[in-house]
Structures are given as C-alpha cells and as structure tokens.
Design a protein around this motif. Structure first.
Motif, PDB file in Angstrom:
ATOM      1  N   GLY A   1      36.800  34.572  40.047  1.00 56.82           N
ATOM      2  CA  GLY A   1      38.182  34.418  39.971  1.00 56.82           C
ATOM      3  C   GLY A   1      38.808  35.813  40.789  1.00 56.82           C
ATOM      4  N   GLY A   2      39.947  35.746  40.984  1.00 54.61           N
ATOM      5  CA  GLY A   2      40.519  36.807  41.953  1.00 54.61           C
ATOM      6  C   GLY A   2      39.946  38.275  41.377  1.00 54.61           C
ATOM      7  N   VAL A   3      40.584  38.349  40.027  1.00 53.90           N
ATOM      8  CA  VAL A   3      40.405  39.575  39.053  1.00 53.90           C
ATOM      9  C   VAL A   3      38.762  40.144  39.224  1.00 53.90           C
ATOM     10  N   ALA A   4      37.770  39.202  39.555  1.00 54.17           N
ATOM     11  CA  ALA A   4      36.280  39.801  39.748  1.00 54.17           C
ATOM     12  C   ALA A   4      36.296  40.796  40.952  1.00 54.17           C
ATOM     13  N   ALA A   5      37.389  40.719  41.717  1.00 54.21           N
ATOM     14  CA  ALA A   5      37.317  41.800  42.778  1.00 54.21           C
ATOM     15  C   ALA A   5      37.510  43.383  42.347  1.00 54.21           C
ATOM     16  N   ASN A   6      37.966  43.395  41.153  1.00 56.86           N
ATOM     17  CA  ASN A   6      38.176  44.870  40.592  1.00 56.86           C
ATOM     18  C   ASN A   6      37.290  45.585  40.310  1.00 56.86           C
ATOM     19  N   ALA A   7      36.951  46.771  40.863  1.00 61.24           N
ATOM     20  CA  ALA A   7      35.840  47.619  40.898  1.00 61.24           C
ATOM     21  C   ALA A   7      35.672  48.000  39.442  1.00 61.24           C
ATOM     22  N   LEU A   8      36.592  48.292  38.865  1.00 59.60           N
ATOM     23  CA  LEU A   8      36.344  49.109  37.244  1.00 59.60           C
ATOM     24  C   LEU A   8      35.737  47.940  36.230  1.00 59.60           C
ATOM     25  N   LEU A   9      36.334  46.490  36.681  1.00 59.32           N
ATOM     26  CA  LEU A   9      35.992  45.519  35.964  1.00 59.32           C
ATOM     27  C   LEU A   9      34.499  45.209  36.120  1.00 59.32           C
TER      28      LEU A   9
ATOM     29  N   LEU B   1      30.289  38.296  45.893  1.00 56.62           N
ATOM     30  CA  LEU B   1      30.651  38.926  47.042  1.00 56.62           C
ATOM     31  C   LEU B   1      32.157  39.199  46.821  1.00 56.62           C
ATOM     32  N   LEU B   2      32.537  40.324  47.346  1.00 59.48           N
ATOM     33  CA  LEU B   2      34.153  40.714  47.168  1.00 59.48           C
ATOM     34  C   LEU B   2      34.940  39.829  47.912  1.00 59.48           C
ATOM     35  N   GLN B   3      34.496  39.208  48.982  1.00 56.93           N
ATOM     36  CA  GLN B   3      35.520  38.420  49.930  1.00 56.93           C
ATOM     37  C   GLN B   3      35.504  37.138  49.231  1.00 56.93           C
ATOM     38  N   TYR B   4      34.656  36.811  48.385  1.00 56.17           N
ATOM     39  CA  TYR B   4      34.508  35.360  47.625  1.00 56.17           C
ATOM     40  C   TYR B   4      35.122  35.358  46.267  1.00 56.17           C
ATOM     41  N   CYS B   5      35.914  36.357  45.811  1.00 59.71           N
ATOM     42  CA  CYS B   5      36.606  36.589  44.624  1.00 59.71           C
ATOM     43  C   CYS B   5      37.749  35.750  44.652  1.00 59.71           C
ATOM     44  N   THR B   6      38.613  36.234  45.395  1.00 58.09           N
ATOM     45  CA  THR B   6      39.963  35.494  45.304  1.00 58.09           C
ATOM     46  C   THR B   6      39.703  34.136  46.140  1.00 58.09           C
TER      47      THR B   6
END
Ligand code: KG4
Ligand code: ZN
Length: 335
Positions: A267-275, A294-299
């Motif tokens: 999900g989109g919030v999976a792009a969050n670095a701290l998480l 991968l970051l580009q496939y979170c959102t």
C-alpha cells in the motif's frame, strides 16, 4: 503472455504492461494534481480526469514499448474497492478494449493487487506470512496461511494510516497527498519533540485507531504561537513516529501470534522510509524475514494489477462484459 493492467480506483490513472516471462515492461501513471486545491480527492473531479487521461496514457504506453494492441494477450482492471465513478472509467475502458481486440478480461481486487505488488520482482510470496496493508483507505493485517487465502486479523476502527498522514499534513498546511510531504517535512524535525498518543498498544488485539492522534495533533497545533519552520517539522516527525511505532508493534505482534517467518508490507504508506526501516529492524531482531515492494510500486499502479491478473488469465478466466465494479468488499482471491 503480455498483460495490460489498468488502475483507476482513486486519483491516479495508471496503466502497465506485464510479461509473464520478462516481468514489468512499462508502467505509466498520470497523477491528478488538481485535488491539491481542495485538500483531498474530489470523486467527481477524479472520474472526469480519468476519462481525459486513460486513452492518452494507453497510447503513450503502446508507443513507448512498441507493443501493438494485438500483442496484448489479456487485460486486468481494478474493479474495487475504490471510488465508484473512477472504477467505472477503468472498467469501461477495459471492456471496450477487450471487445475490440477479442481478449479475456479479469477484474482485480485492489488490495490483493497491493499485496501481490511484492511479487513484481519475480519471487512469489513465501507463506505462511503476515502482511500489513497501509493505504489511503485501508490499514489492515492479514494472515496468509497459503497463497491466495487472506484472513483479516487486524483492522482500523476509524482512520486509515494514509488518511492520518493526509489529515495531519493538511492541518500543518503542507499540501496533498499528505504522506510524501509530511515525510519530507519530518526529515528536519525531531521525532521525540512531542509525545503523541499511541492508541490501543496495551490491548492484546491487532486493531488500530488513529483518530485520537489526529485530534491530539490538532489540539497541539492550535496551542502553538506560530505554525511554521521548526515547529512544523517537529510535529510532522513526532506524528510520523507515533504512526510508525503503532504499525510496527502490531505487525510484529501479529507475526508472533500466527508464528510466521515472513512479514510483507503493501500500500501507499509502504513507501514511507521510517516505516520500512523500523519494520525491517524489528523483524531482523526476531528472526523474521521482512519484504516490501519497490518504492515505485507502493502507491497505486497498473503494474500490480497486471501482475495480479496474470494468474487467473493464465488459468483461462474471463469475466467478460458482465464484469461489475464495487466500492467496498473483502479480499477474495482467485486461488
Ligand atoms: O495505496 P495508495 O496509493 O492509494 C489507496 O489505495 O488509498 O495509498 C495512498 C496513501 C495516501 O494516503 C498517501 O498519503 C500515502 O498513501 N502515502 C504515504 C507515502 N506515500 C504515499 N504515506 C506516508 N509516507 C509516504 N512516503
Ligand atoms: Zn491503493
């Protein structure tokens, strides 16, 4: 097999071509920046923007990849959950194309696609596993005993994690969507500056609640003499820390409860670095394998839809012109 994936469930028009042999060929997304003016997604505006974007994005995808419409072997489209008007645009486009090129069409559950975005690099999900789904509309923990079965074991009682990022960013005047801008502001802040509440941490259950945090941030901000500079960064960093602490704690608690060796993010919030960093650390300390897309496939993206559609298409499923869209509904897999 070449699969076209179409994702229009919220405010991004995203189309992708996925090859079952080569993986993602290309993923193109038209973002709808217009919602920034309103501080949130306006459904009617989103539907109309999808109508304007879907054909140009499709044409650009074919031009960029050199793939002809006749080389598409099957079509996957997100048919829910999401904004009904937005979903309808994607589904209508998918049906028209399926009819024109005489190819099968399958509807894909948006949340299952987020979970399966972890397979975009080629590795199938390792099970049993636990997945934390954190998007603008969902904050859920699923136990996956085996591929294709999703047991909902934790859920938010009120706001979703992404929604909290969006609302807190709006409160701080940071813009929309809130996740990336709040994360950026938090980089200059002190995550320990304000101790915001972490709800439902002591209870044994795996549910979430974020509306209290939003209220606590609002009350704190209203008490500030000035809402700018360092104060904004500190509130952003402290709120982000509070959200991430809860998500990480509940996810590892869930993994222990179901005795799984694999934890996935989606999900989109999976792009969050701290998480990503804190969940990876918490898993490593407990001998659990951590995985994230991968970051580009979170959102939201067409690639995850194409990837999720490839399985059922390969097995011969065709939802035909009878495919319908839905605003809400549990993950029910094709497997
Ligand atoms: O999965 P998604 O793209 O759309 C839905 O299905 O809802 O998730 C969008 C959500 C938004 O609430 C957005 O603010 C949040 O994901 N988001 C982030 C980040 N990037 C996107 N939240 C925290 N940190 C980020 N870097
Ligand atoms: Zn999503």
């Amino acid at each position: 097999m070449n699969v076209l994936g179409i994702e229009t469930s919220c405010d991004d028009t995203s189309l992708a071509l996925f090859s079952t042999r080569r993986g993602i060929i290309s993923n193109l997304t038209a973002n709808q920046l217009i919602h920034d003016e309103y501080g949130g997604v306006v459904p009617e505006i989103a539907s109309r923007a999808h109508i304007r974007s879907v054909l140009p994005v499709y044409r650009a995808l074919l031009a960029e990849t050199g793939v002809d419409a006749r080389d598409i072997d099957g079509i996957g489209v997100a048919n829910g959950p999401g904004l009904i008007g937005s979903l309808l645009v994607g589904a209508a486009f998918a049906k028209a194309l399926a009819y024109a090129v005489k190819r099968p069409l399958v509807g894909v559950h948006h949340i299952e696609a987020h979970i399966l975005s972890n397979e975009l690099e080629g590795e199938v999900l390792s099970t049993p596993a636990v997945v934390l789904v954190v998007s603008g509309g969902h904050t859920s923990l699923y136990h996956i005993p085996f591929a294709g079965r999703y047991e909902l074991v934790g859920n938010t009682r009120d706001d979703a994690a992404g929604e909290s990022f969006d609302k807190i960013a709006k409160l701080l005047g940071l813009g929309f969507p809130g996740g990336p801008v709040l994360e950026k502001a938090a980089r200059d802040g002190d995550g320990e500056a304000v101790r915001f509440p972490r709800a439902m941490m002591k209870k044994g259950d795996l549910d979430f609640s974020f509306s209290g945090l939003k209220t606590a941030v609002r009350l704190y901000v209203e008490g500030l003499p000035r809402v700018n500079g360092k104060a904004v960064s500190d509130v952003a960093a402290s709120a982000q820390r509070a959200i991430v602490d809860v998500l990480v704690e509940k996810t590892v608690r869930c993994a222990a409860r179901y005795r799984v060796g694999h934890v996935y993010l989606a999900g989109g919030v999976a792009a969050n670095a701290l998480l990503r960093e804190n969940l990876a650390g918490a898993c490593a300390g407990r001998g659990i394998q951590y995985h994230a897309p991968l970051l580009q496939y979170c959102t939201d993206n067409g690639a995850m839809i194409a990837c999720a559609a490839s399985g059922p298409l390969a097995r011969g499923r065709d939802d035909t012109m009878r495919l319908d869209v839905f605003a809400r509904g549990p993950v029910s897999s094709w497997a």
